[in-house]
Design a protein around this motif. Sequence first.
Motif, PDB file in Angstrom:
ATOM      1  N   SER A 145       0.840  -1.191   0.000  1.00  0.00           N
ATOM      2  CA  SER A 145       0.000   0.000   0.000  1.00  0.00           C
ATOM      3  C   SER A 145       0.876   1.242   0.000  1.00  0.00           C
ATOM      4  CB  SER A 145      -0.939   0.009   1.208  1.00  0.00           C
ATOM      5  OG  SER A 145      -0.223   0.355   2.372  1.00  0.00           O
ATOM      6  N   LYS A 147       0.610   3.860   1.652  1.00  0.00           N
ATOM      7  CA  LYS A 147       0.825   4.298   3.035  1.00  0.00           C
ATOM      8  C   LYS A 147       2.000   3.543   3.672  1.00  0.00           C
ATOM      9  CE  LYS A 147      -1.541   4.413   7.509  1.00  0.00           C
ATOM     10  NZ  LYS A 147      -2.772   4.067   8.224  1.00  0.00           N
ATOM     11  N   LYS A 150       5.342   4.465   2.041  1.00  0.00           N
ATOM     12  CA  LYS A 150       5.789   5.779   2.505  1.00  0.00           C
ATOM     13  C   LYS A 150       6.460   5.661   3.883  1.00  0.00           C
ATOM     14  CE  LYS A 150       4.087  10.480   3.292  1.00  0.00           C
ATOM     15  NZ  LYS A 150       2.926  11.362   3.275  1.00  0.00           N
TER      16      LYS A 150
END
Length: 160
Positions: A145, A147, A150
Amino acid sequence: MNVVSNTSPIIFLSKIEALDLLPQCFDKIFIPQAVAKELRDLLLPDYIECTEISIAGANFVLGALDSTCNLHAGELEAMVLAQEIQANYVIMDDRLARRKAQSKGLKTIGTIGVLLLAYQQQFISTSEIEEYLTALTQTHGMYISPKILKIVLKSIQNNT
């Protein structure tokens, strides 16, 4: 530290030629028989030990497979084996499987977590973990993902 692995982390680590990170990060690596069957033709190194689950554990897996739990035999057997040997972690990538394992009181780590652990323990460099992440996502089809990616990249950049 002892761990039990599900199928996908072994496949992904093998594809990026990073399977040898497992014995660097963990003392013992176990897989249940269902995972060994799912790995079929993959030649496993000696440091990965295939271990049978108990009869009670096998009955639980059979019952769970007949229900609507939406998990595979390998995932279920990995959880059972992790409980039976009191493993420190169960290595699995599937979100549903990880949630189920956590609901059973198991600590989980995924392929990316293994790479981060190897990086934190300085078994791999910043450029190596970046190359592994790129290979996993762009060459081998692993979904991470945005997220999570990151967070991982920020964690790596903070250590350089």
